[in-house]
Structures are given as C-alpha cells and as structure tokens.
Design a protein around this motif. Structure first.
Motif, PDB file in Angstrom:
ATOM      1  N   LEU C  26       2.203   6.143 -69.450  1.00 22.31           N
ATOM      2  CA  LEU C  26       3.329   5.215 -69.506  1.00 22.31           C
ATOM      3  C   LEU C  26       3.785   5.012 -70.953  1.00 22.31           C
ATOM      4  O   LEU C  26       4.964   5.153 -71.287  1.00 22.31           O
ATOM      5  N   LEU C  27       2.824   4.726 -71.831  1.00 25.29           N
ATOM      6  CA  LEU C  27       3.158   4.465 -73.228  1.00 25.29           C
ATOM      7  C   LEU C  27       3.737   5.704 -73.900  1.00 25.29           C
ATOM      8  O   LEU C  27       4.752   5.624 -74.590  1.00 25.29           O
ATOM      9  N   THR C  28       3.093   6.843 -73.672  1.00 27.68           N
ATOM     10  CA  THR C  28       3.563   8.063 -74.333  1.00 27.68           C
ATOM     11  C   THR C  28       4.987   8.388 -73.880  1.00 27.68           C
ATOM     12  O   THR C  28       5.834   8.752 -74.699  1.00 27.68           O
ATOM     13  N   LEU C 235      -2.568  10.128 -76.402  1.00 28.81           N
ATOM     14  CA  LEU C 235      -1.568   9.174 -76.889  1.00 28.81           C
ATOM     15  C   LEU C 235      -1.236   9.408 -78.353  1.00 28.81           C
ATOM     16  O   LEU C 235      -0.071   9.592 -78.717  1.00 28.81           O
ATOM     17  N   PHE C 236      -2.293   9.445 -79.190  1.00 33.83           N
ATOM     18  CA  PHE C 236      -2.015   9.558 -80.613  1.00 33.83           C
ATOM     19  C   PHE C 236      -1.545  10.957 -80.984  1.00 33.83           C
ATOM     20  O   PHE C 236      -0.707  11.124 -81.846  1.00 33.83           O
ATOM     21  N   GLY C 237      -2.087  11.953 -80.301  1.00 31.13           N
ATOM     22  CA  GLY C 237      -1.661  13.326 -80.559  1.00 31.13           C
ATOM     23  C   GLY C 237      -0.169  13.481 -80.333  1.00 31.13           C
ATOM     24  O   GLY C 237       0.563  13.946 -81.216  1.00 31.13           O
ATOM     25  N   LEU C 240       2.002  11.407 -82.749  1.00 25.71           N
ATOM     26  CA  LEU C 240       2.061  12.043 -84.062  1.00 25.71           C
ATOM     27  C   LEU C 240       3.044  13.211 -84.027  1.00 25.71           C
ATOM     28  O   LEU C 240       3.900  13.367 -84.898  1.00 25.71           O
ATOM     29  N   LEU C 241       2.934  14.012 -82.979  1.00 27.93           N
ATOM     30  CA  LEU C 241       3.813  15.164 -82.830  1.00 27.93           C
ATOM     31  C   LEU C 241       5.277  14.709 -82.773  1.00 27.93           C
ATOM     32  O   LEU C 241       6.148  15.271 -83.432  1.00 27.93           O
ATOM     33  N   PHE C 242       5.518  13.646 -81.981  1.00 30.74           N
ATOM     34  CA  PHE C 242       6.883  13.119 -81.873  1.00 30.74           C
ATOM     35  C   PHE C 242       7.382  12.680 -83.241  1.00 30.74           C
ATOM     36  O   PHE C 242       8.523  12.920 -83.603  1.00 30.74           O
ATOM     37  N   ALA C 243       6.510  12.002 -83.997  1.00 28.77           N
ATOM     38  CA  ALA C 243       6.910  11.509 -85.311  1.00 28.77           C
ATOM     39  C   ALA C 243       7.285  12.681 -86.208  1.00 28.77           C
ATOM     40  O   ALA C 243       8.300  12.644 -86.908  1.00 28.77           O
ATOM     41  N   VAL C 244       6.486  13.739 -86.158  1.00 30.52           N
ATOM     42  CA  VAL C 244       6.786  14.923 -86.966  1.00 30.52           C
ATOM     43  C   VAL C 244       8.125  15.506 -86.536  1.00 30.52           C
ATOM     44  O   VAL C 244       9.005  15.780 -87.355  1.00 30.52           O
ATOM     45  N   PHE C 245       8.314  15.665 -85.236  1.00 37.78           N
ATOM     46  CA  PHE C 245       9.556  16.218 -84.716  1.00 37.78           C
ATOM     47  C   PHE C 245      10.732  15.343 -85.115  1.00 37.78           C
ATOM     48  O   PHE C 245      11.794  15.821 -85.454  1.00 37.78           O
ATOM     49  N   ARG C 246      10.509  14.030 -85.061  1.00 30.40           N
ATOM     50  CA  ARG C 246      11.609  13.105 -85.267  1.00 30.40           C
ATOM     51  C   ARG C 246      12.076  13.118 -86.716  1.00 30.40           C
ATOM     52  O   ARG C 246      13.256  13.082 -87.000  1.00 30.40           O
TER      53      ARG C 246
END
Lengths: 349, 254, 263
Positions: C26-28, C235-237, C240-246
């Motif tokens: 849900l959170l991810t 969740l954190f993986g 983190l990936l989203f943050a990098v992509f973003r």
C-alpha cells in the motif's frame, strides 16, 4: 465525472485527501456515538446496493455510462448525512481500486466532490428544510430534485476547480466550466427524478426507514456543520493557494530541491513566473480569443524555450531515446525474472 | 441436564406495524430433543425462532432457555447457548473468508488467536468443510455455504441448535447429505421447515403452528398421519407416507 | 462486477509479492503514484523508468499482464477525453525532430496518457497482489476507524450478492418487456426502490446473524500481519529507486550516453 490521478497535482490531491480523511473521521465518530450498531451492516449493504443499481443504470439512455446514480444525495436521504458520506467514500474507494475510476491520489478530491456537498450541505440546508417533519409526496419530490441538482452542480464545479488548479490539463477554466455545468445539469435532472422516485417508493412502502435518517435534534448538528463548513472552505482556499504556488514553479518538489541545493540556474524562477502568467492568461481566456493570445505568447517563446531546462530540444530527444531504452530495460528485467522463475521451477521438478 | 430446556409460556408478539406474529404459544422442549416446527407460510415459525435467542422480545408472555428467562439483559448469555442457522446463508456469512467467518463468534467470546485456531478447524472438520477455509463466501455453492454457516454456529459450542429451513434450495443429494450430517449432532435441535420428509427423518416430535398458535404438538408420525390436522394447517402428507407404490418406504429400499 | 471477482482470484495466489505485508504494498504504491503525478506536465522521458515497478510486480506476482493491460485500456477513453484538449489549445512548438515540430499540447497529452497508464496499472497490481479485504484490514492497522473498515468489508461482500439480485430483476423485466431497449425512469425508480427495501431487509438479517454470534460493536478479523525483513527491503528499495528516478532522470543520462556512442 471523476477527477483522475493523471490530471491532479500532488498539492491538490494531498489537500483533498486530508480534508476527506478528516470528514471520514468525523463521520465515523458521529455514526458510532449517535446511531445503533445495526447501521454498520446497513451501510455496507447499501453501498453494495448502489453498485447493483449501477448495473441496471447502464441500460438507461441519456445518463451516460459514468452516471453515478443518486450518488451522495440518495445515500444521505436513506442513511443520514454521516453514514451516507461514509458509504459514498467507500463506493469511490472501491471504484478507484477496481475500476480505476478516478485513482488513488484523486480519491480525496472525488470523495469531497460527490460526498461533501450532498451530505453536509444539501442534506441539512436544502433537503431537510424543504421536507420538514412530514413526508408529503410533493415536498419529498422537490426536496430530492433540488438537492440532487444543486449538489451535482457544486460537485462538477469542484472537478473543474481541482483540475484547473492542478494545471495538467490545458483546458481553460471558463471553457471547462461552460462544458461541465450544463452537462451536469442534465444529469442532475435525470438523477433528481430517479432519486425522488426511489425516495417516494420507500416513503410509501416503509416510511419508518426515512424517519430513522432524520436525526431528531437538528440544532446542535447544524452549528457543528457550520464550523466544519467554514473550516473546509478555509482548507479549500489554502489548498488552492498551495497548488497555485506549486504551479508558479513548474513543480513544487523540484523547486524545493533547488532551494536547498541552489544548483539550478538563477533565471529559472523569473522564467517560471512568466510561464505562470501566460498560463493565467490561458485560464482566463475563452475559446475564440485563444488564437490571438497564442500569437503573443509564441512571439516571446523563442527566448524562453532555451533556458527552461526540461523543454530544451536537445535534452528532450536524448530523453526520449533514453526513456524508450529504460522502458525496454524494464521489460527486459521482467522477462529475465520470468525466465529465472521457469528454470527454478523446472529445477525443482 | 435440565439446563438445556427451552420453554415458552403464553407467548404473544405483535410487529410494530400491527401485524400479529404470535398469539399465545406454549411448549417445553427438554434436553437432547429434536423438534420440527411446521406450519404454512406466515404461521409464525420464523417469528418464534427469533424469540428463542432474543432477536425479538415478546410483547407478552415469556421464553426461558435453561435457567434464564430471555430478556434484554440475558441475551448475551442466551446467544452462547442457542446457536441459530439462518435460512439464507448469505445473511450469515458476512466475513471476508470462511475461516474468519467461523472465527467471528469465538473471537467475540473473547478467545485469543491461539485458542481460536483449533476451534475453527474443529468446527469446519465437523461439517467436512475444512478445505474451504481460505475461500471467500461468495465463491461457495449453496450446499457449501450451508455447511459453513452450520460450522460458524458450532464454533460457539452451543447446547441448542435452532435452524430455519435448513434444506431449502438444496439439490436432492446435498439435502440428503445435510440430513445425514444433522443426524450426527447430539444438540437439542429445533428445526423450522416445510420439508416434512426431513422432519420425519430427524425429529421424533413435531409442533404445528397456525396463525400464531400451536395447533398440535406430539410425535411426528401421529401428526403426519392426521389428515384433518394437516389440511387445517395447510400442510400435506410427506411423500414417504403417501403410500405411493414407488416411493413409500414399504415398497422401495430407499 | 466480474472484474471484482477476477482481481480477487489473482490475489489469492501465493508468490513472494503476495506474501509481503499489505501495508508495504500500500505504502510503496502510494509513493509511486505521488512520484508520478509530481512530474510537470511536459515530462515524458523521466516517467518511463518507473514502469519497472509494475513490471516487476506483475512478473514476480504471477499476474496475467495481458488481462491487466486490457483492463487499463478499457478505462483509457476517460483520460483521453480530458487530455485531448491539450493539443488543440497548447500549440506552442516545444520539440523539433528534424523538420517535424511537435507542440507542447501533444507532449503534455502523451504525458497525461503515460501518467494515467502507470497510476492505473499500479492500482490494479496492488489489488491483484493483495486483495480488497486484506487492503481494508491493513487500513485499519494504519489507523482508519473501525466503522469505516467494517462497512467497507460489508460493501465488498454484498456487492456480489446484490449484483446477482439486481441482474435477476433486470432479467425479469427484460422478459416481460421484450420490445423495449431500456426501462422508463418510472419503472427504474420502482425497481430500485424495491431493491433497496430488499437491501434493508437483508441488512437487518445480517445484523441479527451478527448479534446471534455475540457481536458487540467491534469486528475482530482473525488476521495478523507480520512485518518482515523482506517488507523493509521492498519498501525502502523501491522508494530509493523512485527517488533516483525522480531526481536524476536516468533516461536522459542513458539517452545521452547512447547517442554519444553513435555520434
């Protein structure tokens, strides 16, 4: 009509999530304290009823496929405002998850548009005022009709406002309003007839069902509602201002990054104020004038296009190429995972 | 074991809209008895059942279960000892999965997770439905639903089982299996039904209701043999007693 | 209605994704959607890497990709309806590929479609790997009031029952009105009214059934969630990936790199 995830900005979506969550919490408290336990299964089953009703609804010409029959108003009339609001919120949640109607981020907006006006504004201020204590058929008819129509107009206006504030769709405010309001007037009249018909049927067959949903003490409920209404209006204004602010910088998140790191070019803020102004022009323009304004804008465009990093042509093309490649990569990862699973499966056999 | 008795004394009930439901019902059912409750539509069978666990409270007269009179205060205790199986299993199976539904009652009794698990498993095994454990109720057949609904009631280990039309809308084979299952229960059973053949097979005693009153109360075989009584209460002789050359018990190895 | 059942059947599989704590998914998914919608309206390339999230979940979760795509396309016309005005209204040239000029409107239109596709797919994947009931129960764990969760569960449970009831009524009407295409509004509201009365009757019986089994105002679902290491990693993986992509736009970097090789 729903607000969709693709067209909503995080600021607008987040604001309305917060507002709707607050309303849900408040309604739950009210339902728990003021109504019997038996309301809970009734709420759930009534929500299911609305789904079932929509299955029949689709065969009716003129209402359109996404006509959410009766919506919040019929629920408010049959269950009372708090339970009605909760059921409306649940219906929209199921629609968002299973039918991608709206979407998860836009859910707050949709709950607000379809539930708030009908349950907390139309029900106490229009429906109950007209119906009063008795259940005379003509009063019931006009109360249902009027509250459905006005509630839907307010909801439709909410859709327009949220979409325009989010700034993803290009449709100018005036044109959007001019398209949405009359369409929803038509839908409202049809829904009004049906809502009134259902309410009349229930009033005739089992009038005690309608009595239950008219809370006996309307005075204290009203003042609390007044407070909530003013709070909510404040929230809407703040939310609006927030998203305005967010659209003044092409993207709120990016802007805050810039502020903390200072790495972005200095002329960007000026630049985006400019683009915002032209956006403002677009929003206030009505359709026929548009061509004229477009010329003005494109005259100045040549200077601005270069300095806006996301728009520069060179970056964009490499972006597109790279984007396609990453997409292929993403699917490649998928295929690899699948192959690995297959080999694992055959290894275990 | 006199504490599993069910007794009604001069029971009257009128619905809020003025319809009379019961008009003076008295009977005594003792521990371990199986009693069929028969009567035409609207004779008051379901209304009577609703009184046995306090879903409805009498307008006049009284109901006693064990040592307790059924009142608003005692309903919690009464409902532990009287288990009710509803006519439409869909009304009774409201939780997301079969397991959770059967666990609903025990959880409300305050059992912990560890305690609930064996109770639920046991109840499902009892009705031969353990394999349905993780399914959502809407995916079950009518017969499976009925079994699970019975398991959900058994999980509360009641002393008295009250059933409303347990064999309705079941196909013949499922019906027969259900009767066989019910016969294995040693609870006090009160079964409201139109299925008179089921009554013959399961219940030595029958109470006939008509217009809210007890028209007859006695051994099932005697009651179904009384043509006048049956006609008066809008019933018909069960097929197995109609001396049909093909289906009466004397001529076929049924 | 069939869609409800289908997604739920998918959710009852067993896979590493299905075994994750529902709160994780849900959170991810929520973070994923917020990231996607936070892109500005002309952005296309930076969103594409995000496709990796639904793709990985579809494969690891054993979901039928074709079916999900079909579901997404089925609801696509709505986003197109709103987005289609963009090319008409925003005709500033934004992109030049050779002699071809692409206006801002087309770019933002494409951007809307991609957004739509990704967010809708993510929502479907969430339901198909978790199941509606489990999502509801995890909502309660996150702090949503019990009343709301309870009636959400009831809604879902009885949607199937009432759908059957209403289709029976519809069929009964059709059989006796063979020449008509649709109900008149008067018939319709009568049908709805009686469906509603049956609904309240059912609600009453359900409530009685609940009381018979000791219901006292609170639902205690017999389901415990366990937050494990895999959940934390997931969740954190992904975040983190989203943050990098973003914030890094790997698509542009990759594109520049590849074009650099070829030129």
């Amino acid at each position: 009509m729903h607000v969709v995830d693709a067209l909503v900005s995080p600021a607008v979506g987040g604001t309305f999530w917060a507002v709707s969550a607050g309303l849900i919490g408040y309604s739950c408290k009210k339902v728990k304290s003021e109504m019997s336990d038996s309301i809970v299964p009734l709420m759930g089953v009534t929500g299911a009823f609305v789904f079932a009703a929509q299955m029949i609804n689709y065969t009716i010409p003129g209402t359109g496929s996404s006509g959410h029959l009766g919506g919040g108003m019929i629920l408010a009339i049959l269950l009372g405002p708090w339970a009605g609001f909760l059921v409306m919120a649940s219906i929209l949640t199921v629609q968002a998850l299973f039918f991608a109607d709206g979407g998860i981020l836009a859910l707050g907006c949709n709950i607000f548009n379809l539930g708030f006006w009908t349950c907390f504004v139309m029900y106490p201020l229009v429906y109950k005022k007209i119906v009063g204590r008795g259940l005379s058929p003509s009063k019931l008819f006009w109360a249902a009709m009027l509250s459905v129509i006005v509630g839907l107009q307010l909801g439709a206006f909410g859709v327009v406002l949220q979409t325009v504030l989010s700034g993803k769709a290009e449709l100018p405010f005036t044109a959007f309003v001019l398209a949405m309001q009359p369409i929803h007037l038509g839908i409202g009249i049809i829904e009004g007839f049906i809502t009134a018909g259902v309410v009349a049927f229930v009033a005739k067959a089992q009038p005690q069902l309608l009595d239950v949903s008219l809370p006996p003490s309307d005075k204290p409920a009203f003042s609390i509602k007044l407070v909530t209404v003013s709070l909510l209006i404040a929230a809407v204004i703040i939310g609006g201002a927030l998203s305005w602010f967010a659209s003044a910088h092409p993207d709120g998140l990016e802007w805050s990054m810039f502020k903390t790191s200072g790495s972005e070019e200095l002329d960007t803020p000026d630049n985006s104020v400019y683009t915002n102004l032209s956006k403002l022009q677009e929003k206030t323009a009505i359709l026929p004038d548009y061509g004229f304004k477009e010329n003005e804008v494109s005259g100045a465009e040549s200077q601005t296009a270069e300095s806006w990093p996301a728009v520069s042509a060179g970056t964009t093309i490499s972006g597109l190429v790279g984007g396609l490649l990453t997409l292929i990569l993403a699917f490649g990862i998928g295929i690899l995972l699948k192959l690995r699973k297959k080999t694992q499966a055959s290894a275990t056999i | 074991m006199s504490h599993h008795i069910v007794q009604t004394r001069d029971l009257y009930f009128t619905y809020p809209d003025g319809t009379a439901g019961l008009a003076g019902v008295s009977f005594l059912i003792t521990h371990g008895e199986s009693v069929a409750l028969v009567g035409a539509n609207g004779a008051g069978k379901s209304t009577l059942l609703m009184h046995l666990n306090g879903c409805l409270l009498p307008t006049q007269g009284s109901v006693q279960v064990g040592d307790l009179p059924v009142t608003k205060k005692t309903t919690a205790a009464i409902r532990r000892s009287v288990g009710m199986v509803f006519q439409d299993s869909d009304d009774q199976l409201f939780m997301p999965t079969v397991f959770e539904d059967v666990a609903f009652g025990p959880m409300n009794l305050g059992l912990s997770d560890q305690e609930v698990e064996p109770v639920v498993t046991g109840a499902l095994q009892r009705v031969d439905a353990l394999h349905l454990k993780d399914r959502p109720p809407y995916k079950l057949s009518v017969g499976e639903k009925r079994r699970v609904a019975i398991a959900a009631v058994l999980a509360m280990s009641p002393d008295i089982l009250v059933m409303d039309e347990p064999s309705s809308s079941l196909d013949p084979k499922t019906r027969r299996e259900l009767i066989a299952l019910l016969r294995t229960f040693e609870h006090t059973k009160i079964i409201a039904t139109h299925d008179l053949d089921l009554a013959i097979q399961l219940c030595p005693r029958t109470i006939v209701l008509s217009e809210g009153k007890v028209l007859a109360d006695g051994p099932t075989a005697d009651i179904f043999a009384d043509d006048n009584l049956l006609a008066q209460s809008r019933l018909e002789k069960p097929l197995s007693m109609q001396n049909c050359p093909r289906c009466s018990p004397n001529s076929s190895p049924n | 209605m069939t869609n409800l059942g289908c997604l739920d059947t998918l959710a009852r599989q067993d896979s590493p994704i299905h075994r994750l704590d529902p709160r994780t998914k849900l959170l991810t998914t929520l973070v994923f959607i917020v990231m996607i919608v936070s892109f500005d309206k002309y952005q296309i390339s930076a969103m594409l890497p995000f496709a990796v999230f639904p793709v990985v979940l579809i494969v690891l979760g054993n979901l039928p990709a074709g079916y999900l795509m079909k579901r997404v396309l089925w609801v696509a016309p709505f986003a197109m309806l709103v987005g289609i005005f963009n090319p008409l209204l925003d005709r500033q040239a934004l992109l030049h590929i050779g002699t071809l000029e692409i206006s801002g409107g087309w770019v933002s239109f494409a951007s809307i479609l991609i957004r739509f596709f990704l967010t809708v797919l993510a929502a479907f994947v969430l339901v198909a790997t978790t199941g509606f009931n489990t999502i509801c129960l995890s909502l309660e764990k996150i702090g949503v009031p019990n009343v709301f969760v309870m009636q959400l569960l009831f809604l879902y449970r009885y949607a199937f029952v009432l759908a059957e009831e209403s289709s029976r009524m519809l069929r009964a009407w059709q059989l006796r009105a063979p020449l008509r295409k649709a109900m008149s509004m008067k018939t319709f509201s009568t049908v709805l009214g009686s469906l509603f009365l049956r609904t309240t009757g059912r609600a009453q019986r359900i409530y009685q059934a609940m009381c018979c089994r000791g219901f006292e105002g609170q639902l205690h679902p017999a389901r415990r969630f366990h937050w494990r290491m895999a959940d934390t990693v997931f969740l954190f993986g992904f975040c983190l990936l989203f943050a990098v992509f973003r914030f890094a736009n790997p698509a542009v970097l990759l594109g520049k790199f590849v074009m650099g090789i070829f030129s």
